[in-house]
Write a protein that holds these residues in place. Sequence first.
Motif, PDB file in Angstrom:
ATOM      1  N   TYR A  70       0.838  -1.196   0.000  1.00  0.00           N
ATOM      2  CA  TYR A  70       0.000   0.000   0.000  1.00  0.00           C
ATOM      3  C   TYR A  70       0.877   1.251   0.000  1.00  0.00           C
ATOM      4  CZ  TYR A  70      -2.739  -3.580   2.483  1.00  0.00           C
ATOM      5  OH  TYR A  70      -3.340  -4.752   2.875  1.00  0.00           O
ATOM      6  N   TYR A 128       0.295   5.183   1.125  1.00  0.00           N
ATOM      7  CA  TYR A 128      -0.608   6.100   1.805  1.00  0.00           C
ATOM      8  C   TYR A 128      -0.022   7.507   1.782  1.00  0.00           C
ATOM      9  CZ  TYR A 128      -3.584   2.512   3.944  1.00  0.00           C
ATOM     10  OH  TYR A 128      -4.484   1.498   4.160  1.00  0.00           O
ATOM     11  N   PRO A 168      -4.060   8.328   7.675  1.00  0.00           N
ATOM     12  CA  PRO A 168      -3.523   7.956   6.357  1.00  0.00           C
ATOM     13  C   PRO A 168      -4.635   7.844   5.319  1.00  0.00           C
ATOM     14  CG  PRO A 168      -2.714   6.493   8.110  1.00  0.00           C
ATOM     15  CD  PRO A 168      -3.825   7.291   8.694  1.00  0.00           C
ATOM     16  N   GLN A 180      -3.277   0.357  -3.795  1.00  0.00           N
ATOM     17  CA  GLN A 180      -3.059  -0.943  -3.167  1.00  0.00           C
ATOM     18  C   GLN A 180      -2.722  -1.958  -4.243  1.00  0.00           C
ATOM     19  OE1 GLN A 180      -6.428  -2.354  -0.931  1.00  0.00           O
ATOM     20  NE2 GLN A 180      -5.636  -4.435  -0.743  1.00  0.00           N
ATOM     21  N   LEU A 223      -4.602 -12.083   3.416  1.00  0.00           N
ATOM     22  CA  LEU A 223      -5.953 -12.009   3.944  1.00  0.00           C
ATOM     23  C   LEU A 223      -5.952 -11.993   5.462  1.00  0.00           C
ATOM     24  CD1 LEU A 223      -7.758 -14.621   1.678  1.00  0.00           C
ATOM     25  CD2 LEU A 223      -7.948 -12.133   1.559  1.00  0.00           C
ATOM     26  N   VAL A 224      -6.951 -11.371   6.026  1.00  0.00           N
ATOM     27  CA  VAL A 224      -7.112 -11.385   7.474  1.00  0.00           C
ATOM     28  C   VAL A 224      -8.137 -12.445   7.818  1.00  0.00           C
ATOM     29  CG1 VAL A 224      -7.829 -10.111   9.501  1.00  0.00           C
ATOM     30  CG2 VAL A 224      -6.581  -8.956   7.705  1.00  0.00           C
ATOM     31  N   LEU A 259      -4.712 -13.164  12.829  1.00  0.00           N
ATOM     32  CA  LEU A 259      -5.154 -11.905  13.411  1.00  0.00           C
ATOM     33  C   LEU A 259      -4.049 -11.164  14.138  1.00  0.00           C
ATOM     34  CD1 LEU A 259      -8.708 -12.743  14.761  1.00  0.00           C
ATOM     35  CD2 LEU A 259      -8.093 -11.333  12.805  1.00  0.00           C
ATOM     36  N   TYR A 308      -0.942  -4.360   9.244  1.00  0.00           N
ATOM     37  CA  TYR A 308      -0.036  -3.720   8.316  1.00  0.00           C
ATOM     38  C   TYR A 308       1.302  -3.466   9.012  1.00  0.00           C
ATOM     39  CZ  TYR A 308      -4.103  -2.078   5.538  1.00  0.00           C
ATOM     40  OH  TYR A 308      -5.232  -1.960   4.784  1.00  0.00           O
ATOM     41  N   PHE A 336       4.223  -0.752   8.553  1.00  0.00           N
ATOM     42  CA  PHE A 336       4.518   0.485   7.845  1.00  0.00           C
ATOM     43  C   PHE A 336       6.014   0.746   7.801  1.00  0.00           C
ATOM     44  CE2 PHE A 336       0.522   2.705   7.092  1.00  0.00           C
ATOM     45  CZ  PHE A 336      -0.349   2.018   7.903  1.00  0.00           C
ATOM     46  N   HIS A 363      -9.239  -2.363  12.819  1.00  0.00           N
ATOM     47  CA  HIS A 363      -7.812  -2.408  13.134  1.00  0.00           C
ATOM     48  C   HIS A 363      -7.479  -1.219  14.011  1.00  0.00           C
ATOM     49  CE1 HIS A 363      -6.623  -4.897   9.350  1.00  0.00           C
ATOM     50  NE2 HIS A 363      -7.916  -4.946   9.484  1.00  0.00           N
ATOM     51  N   TYR A 397      -4.149   1.087  15.506  1.00  0.00           N
ATOM     52  CA  TYR A 397      -2.728   1.396  15.367  1.00  0.00           C
ATOM     53  C   TYR A 397      -2.395   2.588  16.267  1.00  0.00           C
ATOM     54  CZ  TYR A 397      -2.516  -1.589  11.263  1.00  0.00           C
ATOM     55  OH  TYR A 397      -2.553  -2.663  10.422  1.00  0.00           O
ATOM     56  N   PRO A 415       2.913   4.465  11.833  1.00  0.00           N
ATOM     57  CA  PRO A 415       1.922   3.775  12.672  1.00  0.00           C
ATOM     58  C   PRO A 415       2.377   2.352  12.988  1.00  0.00           C
ATOM     59  CG  PRO A 415       0.867   4.856  10.795  1.00  0.00           C
ATOM     60  CD  PRO A 415       2.341   4.902  10.549  1.00  0.00           C
ATOM     61  N   PHE A 466       1.106  -1.404  14.453  1.00  0.00           N
ATOM     62  CA  PHE A 466      -0.061  -2.275  14.625  1.00  0.00           C
ATOM     63  C   PHE A 466      -0.264  -2.649  16.088  1.00  0.00           C
ATOM     64  CE2 PHE A 466      -3.077  -5.490  13.776  1.00  0.00           C
ATOM     65  CZ  PHE A 466      -2.692  -6.665  14.384  1.00  0.00           C
ATOM     66  N   ILE A 516      -6.255  -6.469  15.651  1.00  0.00           N
ATOM     67  CA  ILE A 516      -7.374  -6.543  14.718  1.00  0.00           C
ATOM     68  C   ILE A 516      -8.521  -7.266  15.401  1.00  0.00           C
ATOM     69  CG2 ILE A 516      -8.224  -7.454  12.518  1.00  0.00           C
ATOM     70  CD1 ILE A 516      -5.360  -7.558  11.537  1.00  0.00           C
ATOM     71  N   LEU A 541     -12.360  -8.958  14.451  1.00  0.00           N
ATOM     72  CA  LEU A 541     -13.306  -9.328  13.409  1.00  0.00           C
ATOM     73  C   LEU A 541     -14.718  -9.327  13.971  1.00  0.00           C
ATOM     74  CD1 LEU A 541     -11.552 -12.275  11.548  1.00  0.00           C
ATOM     75  CD2 LEU A 541     -11.445  -9.818  11.077  1.00  0.00           C
ATOM     76  N   PHE A 553      -5.159   5.433  15.824  1.00  0.00           N
ATOM     77  CA  PHE A 553      -6.026   5.393  14.649  1.00  0.00           C
ATOM     78  C   PHE A 553      -6.785   4.079  14.605  1.00  0.00           C
ATOM     79  CE2 PHE A 553      -4.697   9.111  12.394  1.00  0.00           C
ATOM     80  CZ  PHE A 553      -3.353   9.289  12.713  1.00  0.00           C
ATOM     81  N   GLY A 587     -15.152  -8.388   2.404  1.00  0.00           N
ATOM     82  CA  GLY A 587     -14.315  -9.568   2.576  1.00  0.00           C
ATOM     83  C   GLY A 587     -12.840  -9.288   2.395  1.00  0.00           C
ATOM     84  N   ASN A 588     -12.517  -8.206   1.678  1.00  0.00           N
ATOM     85  CA  ASN A 588     -11.126  -7.818   1.525  1.00  0.00           C
ATOM     86  C   ASN A 588     -10.769  -6.938   2.714  1.00  0.00           C
ATOM     87  OD1 ASN A 588      -8.666  -6.778   0.870  1.00  0.00           O
ATOM     88  ND2 ASN A 588      -9.223  -6.112  -1.169  1.00  0.00           N
ATOM     89  N   ASN A 589     -10.321  -7.588   3.754  1.00  0.00           N
ATOM     90  CA  ASN A 589     -10.080  -6.858   4.995  1.00  0.00           C
ATOM     91  C   ASN A 589      -8.926  -5.891   4.920  1.00  0.00           C
ATOM     92  OD1 ASN A 589     -12.106  -8.101   6.689  1.00  0.00           O
ATOM     93  ND2 ASN A 589     -10.969  -9.965   6.313  1.00  0.00           N
ATOM     94  N   ARG A 590      -8.278  -5.879   3.820  1.00  0.00           N
ATOM     95  CA  ARG A 590      -7.135  -4.988   3.718  1.00  0.00           C
ATOM     96  C   ARG A 590      -7.505  -3.631   3.162  1.00  0.00           C
ATOM     97  NH1 ARG A 590      -3.754  -6.883   7.339  1.00  0.00           N
ATOM     98  NH2 ARG A 590      -3.340  -9.098   7.076  1.00  0.00           N
ATOM     99  N   LYS A 591      -8.726  -3.442   2.713  1.00  0.00           N
ATOM    100  CA  LYS A 591      -9.124  -2.138   2.193  1.00  0.00           C
ATOM    101  C   LYS A 591      -9.709  -1.340   3.345  1.00  0.00           C
ATOM    102  CE  LYS A 591     -10.837  -1.823  -1.955  1.00  0.00           C
ATOM    103  NZ  LYS A 591     -11.668  -1.992  -3.155  1.00  0.00           N
ATOM    104  N   LEU A 592      -8.833  -0.745   4.113  1.00  0.00           N
ATOM    105  CA  LEU A 592      -9.259  -0.046   5.305  1.00  0.00           C
ATOM    106  C   LEU A 592      -9.580   1.416   5.023  1.00  0.00           C
ATOM    107  CD1 LEU A 592      -6.736  -1.298   7.998  1.00  0.00           C
ATOM    108  CD2 LEU A 592      -8.946  -2.256   7.365  1.00  0.00           C
ATOM    109  N   TRP A 646      -9.580   4.872   7.272  1.00  0.00           N
ATOM    110  CA  TRP A 646      -9.000   5.286   8.530  1.00  0.00           C
ATOM    111  C   TRP A 646      -9.744   6.465   9.147  1.00  0.00           C
ATOM    112  CZ3 TRP A 646      -4.482   2.871  10.429  1.00  0.00           C
ATOM    113  CH2 TRP A 646      -3.920   1.935   9.555  1.00  0.00           C
ATOM    114  N   GLY A 647      -9.808   6.450  10.478  1.00  0.00           N
ATOM    115  CA  GLY A 647     -10.323   7.592  11.200  1.00  0.00           C
ATOM    116  C   GLY A 647      -9.271   8.699  11.263  1.00  0.00           C
TER     117      GLY A 647
END
Lengths: 119, 111
Positions: A33, A35, A43, A48, A98-99, A104, A108, A110, B32, B34, B42, B44, B47, B49, B87, B94-99, B101-102
Motif C-alpha cells: 500500500y 498512503y 492515512p 493498493q 488475507l485477514v 489476526l 499492516y 509500515f 484495526h 494502530y 503507525p 499495529f 485486529i 473481526l 487510529f 471480505g477484503n479486509n485490507r481495504k481499510l 481510517w479515522g
Amino acid sequence: EAGVAQSPRYKIIEKRQSVAFWCNPISGHATLYWYQQILGQGPKLLIQFQNNGVVDDSQLPKDRFSAERLKGVDSTLKIQPAKLEDSAVYLCASSLDLVGPSNLNYGYTFGSGTRLTVV
Amino acid sequence: QQPVQSPQAVILREGEDAVINCSSSKALYSVHWYRQKHGEAPVFLMILLKGGEQKGHDKISASFNEKKQQSSLYLTASQLSYSGTYFCGTGSDGNNRKLIWGLGTSLAVNP
C-alpha cells in the motif's frame, strides 16, 4: 524480520518538479500500500497492490501520480508535476494477503515514510 | 465513509485509564487499531473481526460491537509510552485490507 524499507527519508522540491519514492516490503507480503498522510490527519490510501496487480487506485490523482510494483516486490511512487498540496508524509505498508482467524496477529507493517515538502 | 473517532484528544496522568471509540455508519467486518508516535510510522496494535469479540495484550484491550458498528480501545493504567495518536481502520467487506481510517485520537500521558 526486516521491516518495510523506504527511501528517501526526506525530500524538498519546488512545485512542478518531479519526485519518486521507493519501497521494499517485508518478504512474503503479497499486499503493498501507498498512503498519503497530511499533518494531523489519518492515512489516506493512494494505491493498493496485490502482488504486482493493482487492487485499488480510486484515490490516486492519476493526472500527476503514478505507481508500479515490479515483479510483485519493490514499488515506486512518482509525482509529476508536484503541487504545494502534495506536501505530506508518504507511507508504504505491506501485509499478508488475507485477514482471518489464523492470522489476526498480523496487521499492516509500515515503513518510516518519506516526508515531502513542496515549496 | 470515514469512521468517527472520539474523543479527538485526551490528556492523562500516568496510571489513569482511557477509552477511545471508533464508530462507523457502515456495517463492519473488521476493525484495526494502530498507534503512531510523533514523526514515526503507525504501529499495529490489534485486529478485531465481527463477532463481538474482545482482545487485548498487556494493558491495552479492545472490543468490537458489530451491531452498533463500533469498536472501543481500552488503555488501562496508562504508561508514558502510551502517548501518541491512535487510529482505527475499518474494513467493510471480505477484503479486509481495504481499510478506511479515522482521523485519530491524540493521547498524552503525563507523569
